[in-house]
Scaffold this motif. Structure first.
Motif, PDB file in Angstrom:
ATOM      1  N   GLY B  22       0.827  -1.208   0.000  1.00 23.77           N
ATOM      2  CA  GLY B  22       0.000   0.000   0.000  1.00 23.77           C
ATOM      3  C   GLY B  22       0.858   1.253   0.000  1.00 23.77           C
ATOM      4  N   ILE B  23       1.863   1.284   0.865  1.00 23.23           N
ATOM      5  CA  ILE B  23       2.735   2.468   0.939  1.00 23.23           C
ATOM      6  C   ILE B  23       3.471   2.662  -0.387  1.00 23.23           C
ATOM      7  N   VAL B  26       1.065   4.048  -2.976  1.00 25.17           N
ATOM      8  CA  VAL B  26       0.748   5.462  -2.729  1.00 25.17           C
ATOM      9  C   VAL B  26       1.884   6.346  -3.219  1.00 25.17           C
ATOM     10  N   LEU B  27       3.134   5.977  -2.868  1.00 28.20           N
ATOM     11  CA  LEU B  27       4.277   6.814  -3.263  1.00 28.20           C
ATOM     12  C   LEU B  27       4.433   6.827  -4.786  1.00 28.20           C
ATOM     13  N   ASN B  29       2.067   6.375  -6.930  1.00 26.51           N
ATOM     14  CA  ASN B  29       0.965   7.158  -7.493  1.00 26.51           C
ATOM     15  C   ASN B  29       1.247   8.657  -7.398  1.00 26.51           C
ATOM     16  N   LEU B  30       1.833   9.078  -6.260  1.00 27.21           N
ATOM     17  CA  LEU B  30       2.148  10.508  -6.111  1.00 27.21           C
ATOM     18  C   LEU B  30       3.175  10.939  -7.159  1.00 27.21           C
ATOM     19  N   LEU B  33       1.417  11.176 -10.470  1.00 24.01           N
ATOM     20  CA  LEU B  33       0.573  12.385 -10.524  1.00 24.01           C
ATOM     21  C   LEU B  33       1.430  13.611 -10.839  1.00 24.01           C
TER      22      LEU B  33
END
Lengths: 69, 212
Positions: B22-23, B26-27, B29-30, B33
């Motif tokens: 998950g972490i 998230v990283l 994905n950032l 983005l």
């Protein structure tokens, strides 16, 4: 409003919303507090939904501009 | 697992791996983005930007949502999660106190319940029990956040014996105990008599509150 710049603005908003969603999700992974999970469920996920809708809106607008839809 | 060496070849629990993935998602994905943001031009959206946007706004967050939901749901039932609200501190402190002989501490220190001890004793069995516990938990978060609660904390409804009998009900030790005569068992099953009448109080904090 200029059509391409309007779409770009929508997409930028979608990116910001997705980033906020990611940060709320990161808090769930890093902190064992129920309030962060509740925040992710009731704020993060709706923001993600709005981001996806904005992305879809931008795609549809582009297809219409190209008279493909 | 406290106090025990980990077995050879230990690679963590499913929850550990979900948290790790998950972490990472998230990283990642950032970063994606940020790449999508930079590739956006005022004049329009290029084909490669569309690809970045599809992955960063549409696809990867779905994975993040799934992992966060699964991890959050699991973590919200741990003792650490219950103890993260300061009003629960005396209850969790008593639970972890090996000198305490309260019902909760006895169950915890002897690992009669292996993990998620608060949740196990404060939720009913089955899907309905889980859903109800989660909804009540949401109410607790709301009241804690808004300050709409009173000290001392009291249980919202009389404690349901089914939570005790779910584990003890079929146990021979329970069925053959002199304190549990056969004619009393129906009363226990329909909550006419509470298990806590004889075995309580469940928490030392309750005892102190009652004494005040």
């Amino acid at each position: 409003m200029n059509e391409p710049s309007g779409r770009v603005r929508l997409l930028r908003i979608a990116i910001v919303l997705a980033a906020v969603f990611d940060i709320l999700a990161l808090l769930v992974f890093l902190r064992e507090k129920p309030v962060f999970f509740a925040g992710f469920m009731f704020v993060g996920q709706p923001l993600f939904l709005v981001a996806v809708l904005l992305l879809l809106g931008a795609v549809v607008a582009e297809l219409r501009a190209k008279q493909l839809l | 697992m406290d106090g025990l060496p980990l077995p050879h070849g230990w690679i963590g629990t499913t929850a550990d791996w979900m948290r790790g993935f998950g972490i990472v998602f998230v990283l990642l994905n950032l970063v994606l983005l940020a790449v999508a943001w930079r590739s956006l031009r005022r004049s329009g959206v290029s084909a490669s930007t569309r690809g970045w946007l599809f992955v960063a706004v549409g696809l990867l967050p779905l994975m993040v949502a799934f992992l966060s939901f699964a991890h959050g749901l699991e973590q919200s039932s741990t003792v650490a999660s219950c103890g993260s609200c300061h009003v629960m501190t005396p209850f969790v402190a008593d639970l972890r106190d090996i000198q305490s002989d309260s019902l909760a501490a006895t169950h915890f220190k002897n690992r009669y319940i292996q993990d998620r001890q608060c949740y196990t004793c404060h939720s009913n069995y089955g899907l309905g029990g889980t859903l109800r516990a989660k909804l009540e938990g949401l109410g607790h978060v709301w009241r804690y956040t808004t300050g709409a609660y009173e000290i001392p904390i009291k249980i919202a409804a009389p404690y349901d014996n089914v939570r005790c009998l779910g584990c003890h009900g079929a146990s021979q030790k329970f069925l053959n105990a002199a304190g549990h005569p056969k004619e009393e068992l129906p009363n226990l099953a329909r909550n006419a008599t509470s298990c806590l009448d004889c075995h309580g109080p469940a928490h030392a904090a309750q005892q102190k509150a009652a004494a005040r």
